[in-house]
Design an enzyme around this catalytic site. Structure first.
Site, PDB file in Angstrom:
ATOM      1  N   CYS A 163      55.101 -31.154  67.327  1.00 44.48           N
ATOM      2  CA  CYS A 163      56.256 -31.229  66.427  1.00 44.48           C
ATOM      3  C   CYS A 163      56.519 -29.933  65.672  1.00 44.48           C
ATOM      4  O   CYS A 163      57.459 -29.868  64.877  1.00 44.48           O
ATOM      5  CB  CYS A 163      56.066 -32.386  65.459  1.00 44.48           C
ATOM      6  N   HIS A 303      58.883 -31.658  56.266  1.00 39.94           N
ATOM      7  CA  HIS A 303      58.572 -32.290  57.552  1.00 39.94           C
ATOM      8  C   HIS A 303      58.910 -33.771  57.455  1.00 39.94           C
ATOM      9  O   HIS A 303      59.551 -34.325  58.337  1.00 39.94           O
ATOM     10  CB  HIS A 303      57.098 -32.072  57.881  1.00 39.94           C
ATOM     11  N   GLU A 314      51.839 -34.467  52.657  1.00 37.71           N
ATOM     12  CA  GLU A 314      52.782 -33.359  52.517  1.00 37.71           C
ATOM     13  C   GLU A 314      53.179 -33.174  51.057  1.00 37.71           C
ATOM     14  O   GLU A 314      53.315 -32.035  50.572  1.00 37.71           O
ATOM     15  CB  GLU A 314      54.031 -33.588  53.370  1.00 37.71           C
ATOM     16  N   LYS A 335      65.146 -36.048  58.451  1.00 38.85           N
ATOM     17  CA  LYS A 335      64.674 -37.024  59.441  1.00 38.85           C
ATOM     18  C   LYS A 335      65.042 -38.443  59.030  1.00 38.85           C
ATOM     19  O   LYS A 335      65.022 -39.351  59.851  1.00 38.85           O
ATOM     20  CB  LYS A 335      63.163 -36.905  59.642  1.00 38.85           C
ATOM     21  N   HIS A 340      62.937 -38.343  64.074  1.00 39.15           N
ATOM     22  CA  HIS A 340      62.030 -37.214  64.295  1.00 39.15           C
ATOM     23  C   HIS A 340      62.228 -36.672  65.700  1.00 39.15           C
ATOM     24  O   HIS A 340      61.884 -37.333  66.679  1.00 39.15           O
ATOM     25  CB  HIS A 340      60.590 -37.672  64.089  1.00 39.15           C
ATOM     26  N   PHE A 399      50.847 -32.561  65.873  1.00 36.91           N
ATOM     27  CA  PHE A 399      49.562 -33.097  66.300  1.00 36.91           C
ATOM     28  C   PHE A 399      48.625 -31.957  66.686  1.00 36.91           C
ATOM     29  O   PHE A 399      49.049 -30.922  67.213  1.00 36.91           O
ATOM     30  CB  PHE A 399      49.741 -34.023  67.502  1.00 36.91           C
TER      31      PHE A 399
END
Length: 413
Positions: A163, A303, A314, A335, A340, A399
């Site tokens: 991502c 994010h 976050e 998002k 996403h 990830f």
């Protein structure tokens, strides 16, 4: 030698719109692009909603004979690039070809092609596999097809950092220009993972929202009732240029890119590091690269995926970055509207950050209705906000603990 790098074009395609203007207008209006999955029969899936690009006709962007050579992520990348190129009024002739490059990332690439061709193999054996299977699916063929279409013969590459992929692509392209290895870079990312294996795989991890009866309210970053993210598809592409190149062309400059940071969590394959360590360090790296201080940042495009753990961590990272000023910094997760985009998210959100600086208006985080005590910052809830902003920070985390931060500056001579 280091030089200034500017943004002269932005191309956006996602569930909120096909094209930069349509997408930006939808985001500012707080309009969700999330709805029931139509790409396949999702009736047996725990998650049956996604941020599909509705009404996308690839024949508007690709010749019919070429379609079999391109997965959907490539088609979306070509569409977004066309919007970016048009906006920049860019023409890559023979005199510019060697100095113009492409860097477009994707986390997964041609999942749709892989699933289709595997099904053909199971049904009819290896003789049924298309000779275009590999070039239609592999990640770097978005960059490859864009370079072929526009005649860009300079640096050509792709990132596949989950991502963070397209944020890394934009950052790496920025550095390529800054160190004088190119004058112009077409940079960003694309993703099209709304497929049975894409949705099924993330659902098996229990990463997705199951708010199937309320798709427009399902993605709710930083809200106490968030229950997972929504897979979106689309592409975000920027035209980056050296300032000298933009001036030579008489191009309209939208913003300047001034900082890029990278970090690794070295922690877990899917969960972010405790106390937001990776997010904190990557933001600080971008600030150091930009030669500015945390107090200079006037907007953060987070994010913000809408996962219970991710959003809280976050938030902790942002508190560490901004200290006592953390609650005064406007932050939003677009998002909440787009879903996403995985490897395409960073490119889309970099473009959003550029437009926010251009127009001095900040998109909202929709569905922020019940604040989470662990997420107690200013997330620009539900309505866009006018603001005077000089610097914007855009964060992407992937990830494997791979992180990217980009810093853009309002254009000033």
């Amino acid at each position: 030698m280091s030089r200034r790098v500017v943004v002269t074009g932005v191309g956006l395609v996602c569930g909120c719109g096909i094209g930069t203007d349509q997408t930006w207008a939808s985001l500012l209006a707080g309009k969700s692009g999330i709805g029931p999955i139509t790409h396949f029969d999702a009736s047996g899936f725990d998650c049956r909603i996604a941020g599909e690009v509705k009404g996308f006709d690839p024949l508007n962007w690709v010749d019919k004979k070429e379609l079999k050579k391109m997965g959907r992520f490539i088609q979306l990348a070509l569409a977004a690039t066309e919007f970016a190129v048009r906006g920049a009024e860019l023409k890559i002739g023979p005199d510019l070809a060697d100095a113009a490059g492409v860097f477009i990332g994707s986390g997964i690439g041609g999942f749709d092609v892989i699933e289709r061709e595997h099904s053909k193999y199971l049904q009819g054996g290896p003789g049924k596999i298309s000779p275009f299977f590999i070039p239609a699916a592999i990640v770097n063929l978005a960059s490859g097809n864009v370079s072929i279409r526009y005649g860009a013969k300079g640096p050509n590459s792709a990132t596949a950092t989950a991502c963070s992929a397209s944020a890394h692509a934009v950052g790496d392209a920025f550095k390529i220009i800054q160190r004088c290895d190119a004058e112009i870079m077409i940079a960003g990312g694309a993703e099209a993972a709304v497929t049975p294996m894409g949705i099924g795989g993330f659902a098996a991890m229990r990463a997705l929202s199951t708010r199937n009866d309320e798709p427009e309210r399902a993605s709710r970053p930083f809200d106490s009732e968030r229950d997972g993210f929504i897979v979106g598809e689309g592409s975000g592409v920027l035209i980056l240029e050296s300032l000298e190149s933009a001036r030579r062309r008489g191009a309209k400059i939208l913003a300047e890119i001034v900082g890029y940071g990278m970090s690794g969590d070295a922690h877990h394959i899917t969960q972010p590091a405790e106390h937001g360590d990776g997010g904190y360090r990557v933001s600080m790296a971008a600030l150091k690269d930009a030669k500015i201080q945390p107090e200079d940042i006037g907007y953060v495009n987070a994010h913000g995926t809408s996962t219970p753990i991710g959003d809280a961590i976050e938030t902790e990272a942002l508190k560490r970055v901004f200290g006592d000023r953390a609650k005064k910094v406007p932050i939003s997760s677009t998002k909440s509207m787009t879903g996403h985009l995985l490897g395409g998210a960073g490119g889309l959100e970099a473009g959003v950050s550029v437009l926010a600086l251009r127009d001095q208006i900040l998109p909202p985080t929709i569905n922020h209705e019940k604040p989470d005590p662990a997420c107690d910052l200013d997330y620009i809830p539900n309505q866009a906000r006018k603001a005077e902003v000089r610097y914007a920070l855009s964060n992407s985390f992937g990830f494997g603990g791979t992180n990217a931060s980009l810093i853009f500056k309002r254009w000033e001579e």
